[in-house]
Every structure is written in C-alpha cells, then in structure tokens.
Design a protein around this motif. Structure first.
Motif, mmCIF file in Angstrom:
data_model
loop_
_atom_site.group_PDB
_atom_site.id
_atom_site.type_symbol
_atom_site.label_atom_id
_atom_site.label_comp_id
_atom_site.label_asym_id
_atom_site.label_seq_id
_atom_site.Cartn_x
_atom_site.Cartn_y
_atom_site.Cartn_z
ATOM 1 N N THR A 123 -6.776 2.170 -0.936
ATOM 2 C CA THR A 123 -7.019 2.492 -2.348
ATOM 3 C C THR A 123 -8.522 2.582 -2.586
ATOM 4 O O THR A 123 -9.327 2.250 -1.711
ATOM 5 C CB THR A 123 -6.427 1.427 -3.290
ATOM 6 N N GLU A 124 -8.877 2.991 -3.791
ATOM 7 C CA GLU A 124 -10.276 2.999 -4.216
ATOM 8 C C GLU A 124 -10.537 1.905 -5.241
ATOM 9 O O GLU A 124 -11.568 1.900 -5.909
ATOM 10 C CB GLU A 124 -10.628 4.368 -4.811
ATOM 11 N N ALA A 146 0.831 -1.206 0.000
ATOM 12 C CA ALA A 146 0.000 0.000 0.000
ATOM 13 C C ALA A 146 0.865 1.255 0.000
ATOM 14 O O ALA A 146 0.564 2.229 -0.705
ATOM 15 C CB ALA A 146 -0.922 -0.011 1.214
ATOM 16 N N GLN A 147 1.950 1.230 0.754
ATOM 17 C CA GLN A 147 2.878 2.363 0.786
ATOM 18 C C GLN A 147 3.531 2.567 -0.576
ATOM 19 O O GLN A 147 3.699 3.704 -1.039
ATOM 20 C CB GLN A 147 3.941 2.111 1.853
ATOM 21 N N THR A 193 4.519 5.826 -5.274
ATOM 22 C CA THR A 193 4.748 5.844 -6.721
ATOM 23 C C THR A 193 3.565 6.453 -7.476
ATOM 24 O O THR A 193 3.586 6.511 -8.711
ATOM 25 C CB THR A 193 5.014 4.428 -7.252
ATOM 26 N N HIS A 194 2.547 6.872 -6.740
ATOM 27 C CA HIS A 194 1.362 7.509 -7.319
ATOM 28 C C HIS A 194 0.635 6.591 -8.298
ATOM 29 O O HIS A 194 0.009 7.070 -9.247
ATOM 30 C CB HIS A 194 1.733 8.833 -7.998
#
Length: 240
Positions: free
Chosen positions: A65-66, A34-35, A40-41
């Motif tokens: 996240t979505e 997740a990080q 890294t966008h």
C-alpha cells in the motif's frame, strides 16, 4: 534457538529482542489482509497496527500500500526492535512506531484500517516468561478492551483485520457483532488437509454483508507448501 532475523524478498525482520518471533500464521494474516485491500479496491490513507511486535504486519502492508502506517507496541524491547526494522526498510518514511498502551494512547486522528495480531489466550496456562506471556496471553489486553480500542481508533467506515486461534474466534466475533462490527471475510488456516483448523484471520467492518469464507492448508501431504499458500506469500517469502 530461533533465528535472530527473518529475511523476506523486500525487507528483513530482526527479532532477537522480541518474545514473539516471525511465524507463519502472522505472515498469512499480513498477506491475506494486503490481498483483501487490493481485491476490494480499498486504499487506506492511514493504517494502525496494534501490538506490532517486530513490525512484521506493518512492513507487509507497507510493501503493498501507499498508506502512512503507525504501529503501537507496549513491550519496550519489541518497540525498539520494530523501530530498527522500520528504519532499515524501503518504506521508512511511511512507518512509525509508538511505545504505548493502546487503551491510553491518543493519536490525534482516526485510521481507515487497523490490523492486529493480539495476545491470543484469555484463559490458558502461562509460562514463566513474563515477556512471552504478555505477547501470547490477554494479560494486558482482553478482547473487550481490544474491540473498544478499535472502535476508538477506527473511522466509521473503517475496517480491521485480526488473527486469532480458531477455537477463540467465534467468541470474539460475537463480541465484535455486539459492538456493531460484522465479519466481511474470513480465512480458516490448518497445517495440512489432515489437521484441524488452528488459526483464523477475520476482517470486520460496519457494513452488513454476506461473509466470504476461505480455507487454506499451509502444507500438502508431502510436507510441501500448497499452491494456495505459495500464491498468497510469493511476493514476500524469499524462496517462493
């Protein structure tokens, strides 16, 4: 006896019907992945979790996240458990689980990101517990088959995260390179600074780039969580 559930800050994982319970190294993989997505966008629209077990990794990524997340689990009791954990979570609308063999499963789409905590051991002594052997040992899915499944399910620009024993990781990495996947980031995990590394989280993609390498100890010399571990898991662990 292992607890029947593991409570996190934002969700609870029930695990009484799963051979593989919630473990620290899987939590590290979920948080590190997740990080990585955040730093890294990368904004994946569709994520695949291969070998979901309790659904832990899907839940951790759903928190951050979505993405629409699909989990695949071969073991029927674990599949039912993951389904229940997903339904009870705040992200039930974005989580689904299929009871299937990833080698035969057809999703109808490709995924932007894949996360997997696969059966670890390709050549090791097994227990008398078939369910645990299936979860721990590559009796139903070896590394070559896993990489083939990833290649079939991942978009050309997609990336994947895998958790493996430290001693097996180089072998897996070579097989991944032969398939055109290169190590983007890697985390080597040890219990304390005095211990050898025992787990590795690797994130792979098609892009050839310099690998970013990180090491982390879970505990310090006083048996307390290290600052690095706390920083990584503080959004998940209930008492951090």
């Amino acid at each position: 006896m292992a607890n029947h559930y593991f409570k996190f800050k934002a969700f609870t994982v029930h695990q009484e019907h799963c051979a593989m319970k919630v473990c620290t190294d899987a939590c590290v993989q979920g948080a590190f992945t997740a990080q990585y997505l955040e730093q890294t966008h990368l904004v994946p629209a569709y994520i695949l979790d291969i070998g979901a077990g309790t659904g832990l990794l899907s839940l951790m990524l759903a928190q951050k996240t979505e993405a629409l997340i699909t989990a695949i689990e071969l073991d029927l009791p674990a599949y039912v458990q993951a389904q229940q954990n997903f339904s009870a979570s705040p992200w039930a609308a974005r989580l689904q689980v299929a009871s299937a063999d990833i080698r035969e499963w057809e999703s109808g789409r490709c995924f932007d990101f894949i996360i997997t905590n696969p059966p670890f051991y390709e050549a090791a002594l097994k227990s008398n517990n078939h369910q645990r052997n299936q979860a721990m040992h590559a009796t139903t899915l070896n590394y070559r088959e896993l990489l083939l499944a990833i290649q079939q399910q991942l978009t050309p620009t997609g990336r994947f995260s895998v958790l493996l024993p430290y001693t097996s990781f180089d072998s897996f990495m070579l097989q991944a390179q032969q398939g055109g996947y290169h190590l983007q980031q890697v985390l080597y995990i040890r219990q304390t600074p005095q211990h050898d590394f025992f787990r590795t989280v690797g994130i792979f993609g098609k892009e050839v780039t310099q690998t970013i390498t990180t090491t982390m100890s879970i505990y310090d010399e006083e048996k307390a969580y290290t600052p690095e571990f706390v920083s990584l898991l503080k959004d998940y662990y209930l008492y951090l």
